[in-house]
Design an enzyme around this catalytic site. Structure first.
Site, PDB file in Angstrom:
ATOM      1  N   THR D  93      91.173  62.809   1.788  1.00 32.70           N
ATOM      2  CA  THR D  93      90.636  64.165   1.817  1.00 32.70           C
ATOM      3  C   THR D  93      90.622  64.694   0.393  1.00 32.70           C
ATOM      4  O   THR D  93      91.676  64.877  -0.210  1.00 32.70           O
ATOM      5  CB  THR D  93      91.529  65.059   2.694  1.00 32.70           C
ATOM      6  OG1 THR D  93      91.542  64.525   4.014  1.00 32.70           O
ATOM      7  CG2 THR D  93      91.015  66.482   2.733  1.00 32.70           C
ATOM      8  N   LYS D 169      85.469  67.290   7.112  1.00 32.88           N
ATOM      9  CA  LYS D 169      86.906  67.047   7.235  1.00 32.88           C
ATOM     10  C   LYS D 169      87.693  68.329   6.919  1.00 32.88           C
ATOM     11  O   LYS D 169      88.622  68.704   7.647  1.00 32.88           O
ATOM     12  CB  LYS D 169      87.312  65.933   6.275  1.00 32.88           C
ATOM     13  CG  LYS D 169      88.772  65.873   5.935  1.00 32.88           C
ATOM     14  CD  LYS D 169      89.631  65.364   7.099  1.00 32.88           C
ATOM     15  CE  LYS D 169      91.100  65.520   6.751  1.00 32.88           C
ATOM     16  NZ  LYS D 169      91.996  64.716   7.539  1.00 32.88           N
ATOM     17  N   LYS D 239      97.546  72.218   1.281  1.00 33.51           N
ATOM     18  CA  LYS D 239      96.628  71.640   0.287  1.00 33.51           C
ATOM     19  C   LYS D 239      95.205  71.600   0.858  1.00 33.51           C
ATOM     20  O   LYS D 239      94.235  71.984   0.197  1.00 33.51           O
ATOM     21  CB  LYS D 239      97.081  70.222  -0.076  1.00 33.51           C
ATOM     22  CG  LYS D 239      96.293  69.583  -1.193  1.00 33.51           C
ATOM     23  CD  LYS D 239      96.404  68.050  -1.155  1.00 33.51           C
ATOM     24  CE  LYS D 239      95.550  67.470  -0.023  1.00 33.51           C
ATOM     25  NZ  LYS D 239      95.331  66.022  -0.072  1.00 33.51           N
TER      26      LYS D 239
END
Lengths: 291, 291, 291, 291
Positions: D93, D169, D239
C-alpha cells in the site's frame, strides 16, 4: 417601575441584585425560597407565588431550562396572571421550539412577550456587563429597556419574533464552545512540543484571540483550576449545544464543528467534569494526548 | 544594520518595505525578480543571487512553503554562504519537521538560526502590527530584534528551540481556521432563522468575539465579497492545517476540531474557492444548508 | 393464536401480511384506515379502534415514532384495554427514554411488554428475513415467538429489560448510517481518481464488505437511482441517529462517528433528499467533492 | 516461472511461502536477511542483493511504506536492473503520489509496472485468500496472474493506470477503519446500557454486518485481547488513513468520516496501543465513555 423576577440562580441572583441596587421595586420568587434571602436583605420583596410577580410592569424569568420554565408557567398559569400592561421578558436560554410556542401562547392571551437571552457568565452579570439580545414587539422592548439597561452593558434589538433572539444566543454558544475546545486542543498540541500552556495562552490571548470568549477561559487552563463558581458549567454548555443542534437540524443546517465539540463534552462528562467550568476541556484534550 | 530579505510575496513585500522605510540597508531577492522592483524603488538593493543576501547581519527568509525554502537553501548553499555573524531568521510558516531539520543544519555549520513565524495577514504586515513568535538562541534573537521590532508590534520569545515557534504558529492557525468555520456555521444557522448575517456578525464581534480572529473575517462574510487581496487565502489555511495535523499526529495528539475543519476546506476548494479569503467558508456553510 | 397489529406502514404492512399468510387470526388497525384494505383482502379483520387489537394474545405495534405510539396509547388507553393474557410487542424503533417509560407503565398496570425492534428494510420484511432483537420477560417473549418466527429469520433474545433491545437497535443503526456514509465518501474519492463507482462498489461488496449493510445500498449508488420504495428513507435514518445520540449522551458516551454522519444527513436533507433512500448520501459526497 | 520477492514481513512472508509451495522458482531478499531463513528452508533462494530478484519473470515488492520502497529502488537501481521481460508487481500500500511517480519511472525505462495492493490481513495471506486489486498494462497483469492466483482468492483488474489500484486500496481501508471505529463506539454505547459486548457483537455480525470487515475484529473486542500477531496493527491503519486523506485532498474530496476516525487512532496511539490490533479501538471508546 415594578419588576417581578422569577429564577434566582447563579445568573438570576446578580441580575436581580443590580435591579434592586438601581432602585427598582423588585419582587422575587424562586422554587427554593431561601435563595431569595440575600435579595430580600438588599431590598426586594419575596413573593409567595410566581403569580405575584406577574402583575409587575416587567416580569423577568431566568429559569434553568425549558422544563423548569414550562413547569412554572403551567402550574401557576403565569401568562393568565400577567396584567394587561405587563411585559414578560424571558432572559433564559431556551430551545427555539419553546421560543416559538411561548410567543404563540402569549399572543393568544393578548400578553406581551420578549425573548432577551444574555451573553456572559455570572461574573459579567454581577458587573452588569452582559450583552442582551432582545427580540419581540418594539414597544415591549422599550418598556423593558430601563430594566435591561441595568442588567447589561448593551441591548441588541433583533426584530419582532422572539425566536430570533434565542437562535442568536444558541448560535453564539456554539461558537463559544468550539472556541474553548479549539483552544484546549491547541494547548495540548503545543504542550506536546514542550511549550508551557501559560506561555502559549498568553501569546494567543494577547494577539488575535484577545476577546472574552478566550480570555474568560485561558486563565483556568493555565492554572489547571476549573472550580470557578462564577464559571460556565460544562454540562450547561452541552445543554446549549443540544438545543443549538436541534434548532439547526430543524432547518437542515449542518453544524459539523458543533457536533464534533459535543462529543468532546460527553467525554468530559464521562470523566466526571460536567460540573466544572467549560475550560476543563483542556484536561480532556491533554488526557487524550497523554501530555 | 544590513539585512538580507529573501521571498517578496504578499507578506514579504510589506515586511521588507517597513525595514527599508526604517532606514535599514536592505538587500532583496526573489525567484521572480520583477517583484523586487517596488522595493528597489523604495531604496533596497536587488541581489543577483540569494547568497548575496546571506552575508548580512540578519538574513530573513519568507518563502511560500517548505519546498520553496528547501530549494533556495540547497540550490544556493545558503547556509554555507552565511557569514559567521549572520543570523538567519526564518519568518515563514513551515512544518515542525523542517524546523527541526533546519536547526540541525545550521548548528552543524556553526550558524545562527531563529524561527520567527508571524501572526497576521498582509494588512497587518503593512501596518507593522504583526505578532512575531521567535525561538532560537537568545543572543541571535537579540541581534535580530531591531529588525523584528520594525516588522511587528510585538516579539514573543519562546525558548531556544526554533521548532517551538513553529508549533505555536501552527497551533494558532488551527484555532483561527476553527474560529472562522464556526462563525460560518453559526451564520448559516441564524440565517436559516431569518437573521441577517450582518446583524448576527455585528452582535458577536461587538461582544464576546471582539478580536482580530473574528473581526478580520466577519466583514467579508457580511458583504459576501471574498476577493480581498490582503486576505488569508483559504488554500494556505488548508496547508497550515495539514502541517499542524502532521505535527500533532507525530506526537499522537488528537485534534478533532481541526480535522473537522480541514474537510470543510476541501469542500470549499472543490467548489473553486481555494484562492479566496478564508471567510468564503461562509458560502460553503450556506450552500450546505441551502440558505 | 390471535394477533392485533397496529401501524400498517412500509414495514408494518409486509409484516402483518406474513402473519396472515401463516394462518394467524389477525386484526389490524391504522390511523389512515384505507391502508388496511390489502390486508383485509388477504384475510385480516379491520378493527374500528386500536383497543379491539389489544385483547389478542399478541398485540404488535409498529408505529412511525415515539409521538405516534404515545398518541395511540393515550388516546385509546391501550394498556388498560389489554387483556390479562395479552403480550404487547413493540417492534418500532423508539427512544430509550420511551422504552423505559413504557416498561414502567405496563408493569404498573400488570401487563406484559416486550420491545422487539427489527433489523432490515421493507424488502427483508416482505421476505420474512428480518432480524428481531427482543427484550422483556422471558415468558412473554416465548408467547410471542410463534408470531415473531413468521416475521423474521431470527429472534435474538437479549434480556429482561425492554430498553436493551432498543439500545441495540439504535446502536446498530449508527453503524449502518456510518457504513453507508463511509461507502459514499470512498466512492467519491475513487471517482476523483477516475474509477467508476460500480467497479469500486463491486470489489468491496464482493470482498471484505460483502454483507447486507453494504449490499443493500451499493446498487442504488451504482445506478444513481435512489427512489426505491422498499428503501430506508434518509430522514428516518436521521431520526434514528438523533435517538441514538440522545441515548448515548444520557450515559455520557461519545459517538464521534455518528455525530459526523448526522451532519451529512442534514446536508442531504437541505438538498431535498430526505425522502430518498439512505444511499443518496453518495450524491451528497460527490457534490461536495465536485465529482 | 521465476519470481523475485522483496520484502519479507508480516504479509510478505506468507505470500512468498504460498508461491514457493506452488512450485515457483522464488528468489527472496529482505533488508534484515535473517527473515528469509524460513523461506529458504521451504525452498527459496536468498539473494545477496535486491537486483538479483529483478531479473525474474515477475518481481514482487511488498515493502513497509513509500520510503522503504523508494530506498530499495534507488540504492540498488532496481528498475535499471529489471530484465526486459520482467514485470514489477508492487503489492504494498503506497501513496497515490508514489504510485504515479513509479509508473512514470518504469515507463521511462521501458519496464512493466503493475500496482497490485491486497485486501486482507496476514491470516488471509497465509490462507491465500487475499483480494488483489491490480492495475497496469493488461499484458503485464496477465504475465503476473499465475503468481497472483496463488497469493489471492481473486484478482480484480481495474485498468491501465497503476494509481487506480492504490486509490481503491486506500479508499477500502478508510471504510475498514471507519467500520471498526463505528463498531467500537456502538459497543461502548450498548455497554453503557448494560449489554455485554459479546452479545451485541454476535447479533450484528450474524445479521447485517456479517462480513470480514466486522467479523475480523469483533472477536478481539469480545475477548478484549488485542495482541493477535496476525492482526492489522493500528498504527498501520493510521498510516493508510494519512495516505488516503492526502490522496483525497489532492483532489479536494472531503472525507469527514475518515478524518474523524483518524483522530481516534491518534488517541489510541497516545494511550500506547499503536502496535495492537485495530480492534483495540474498542478500549479507547470504552475509556472515553468510562464503561
Amino acid at each position: 417601575m415594578r419588576i417581578g423576577f422569577i429564577g434566582i440562580g447563579a445568573m438570576g441572583n446578580p441580575m436581580a441584585k443590580n435591579l434592586i441596587d438601581a432602585g427598582f421595586d423588585v419582587t422575587v420568587w424562586n422554587r427554593s425560597g431561601e435563595k431569595c434571602q440575600p435579595l430580600v436583605a438588599a431590598g426586594a420583596r419575596q413573593a409567595d407565588s410566581p403569580a405575584e410577580c406577574a402583575t409587575a410592569d416587567v416580569l423577568i424569568t431566568m429559569l434553568a431550562d425549558d422544563a423548569a420554565l414550562d413547569a412554572v408557567l403551567r402550574e401557576h398559569d403565569l401568562i393568565g396572571a400577567m396584567a394587561a400592561k405587563t411585559v414578560h421578558v424571558n432572559m433564559a436560554t431556551v430551545s427555539t421550539a419553546t421560543a416559538v410556542e411561548l410567543a404563540q401562547r402569549h399572543a393568544s392571551a393578548g400578553k406581551a412577550y420578549v425573548a432577551a437571552p444574555v451573553l456572559g457568565r455570572p461574573d459579567l452579570a454581577a458587573a452588569a456587563k452582559l450583552n442582551i439580545v432582545a427580540a419581540g414587539p418594539a414597544d415591549a422592548i422599550e418598556q423593558a429597556r430601563p430594566a435591561l439597561g441595568r442588567i447589561g452593558a448593551k441591548v441588541w434589538p433583533c426584530g419582532d419574533e422572539p425566536v430570533r433572539a434565542n437562535a442568536i444566543k444558541l448560535a453564539t454558544n456554539t461558537m463559544l464552545v468550539s472556541a474553548v475546545e479549539s483552544m484546549a486542543e491547541a494547548t495540548a498540541m503545543t504542550a506536546a512540543h514542550g511549550i508551557e500552556p501559560g506561555d502559549f495562552l498568553e501569546i494567543i490571548t494577547s494577539s488575535i484571540f484577545s476577546c472574552p470568549a478566550y480570555l474568560g477561559y485561558a486563565p483556568a487552563m493555565e492554572k489547571r483550576d476549573y472550580d470557578n463558581p462564577q464559571g460556565f458549567k460544562l454540562r450547561l454548555g452541552a445543554k446549549d449545544i443540544d438545543l443549538a443542534l436541534t434548532a439547526a437540524h430543524a432547518g437542515n443546517v449542518p453544524m459539523p464543528m458543533s457536533a464534533t465539540a459535543r462529543e468532546r463534552l460527553a467525554e468530559a462528562m464521562a470523566a466526571g467534569d460536567g460540573d466544572k467550568d467549560l475550560s476543563v476541556l483542556a484536561e480532556t484534550a491533554r488526557r487524550r494526548a497523554n501530555v
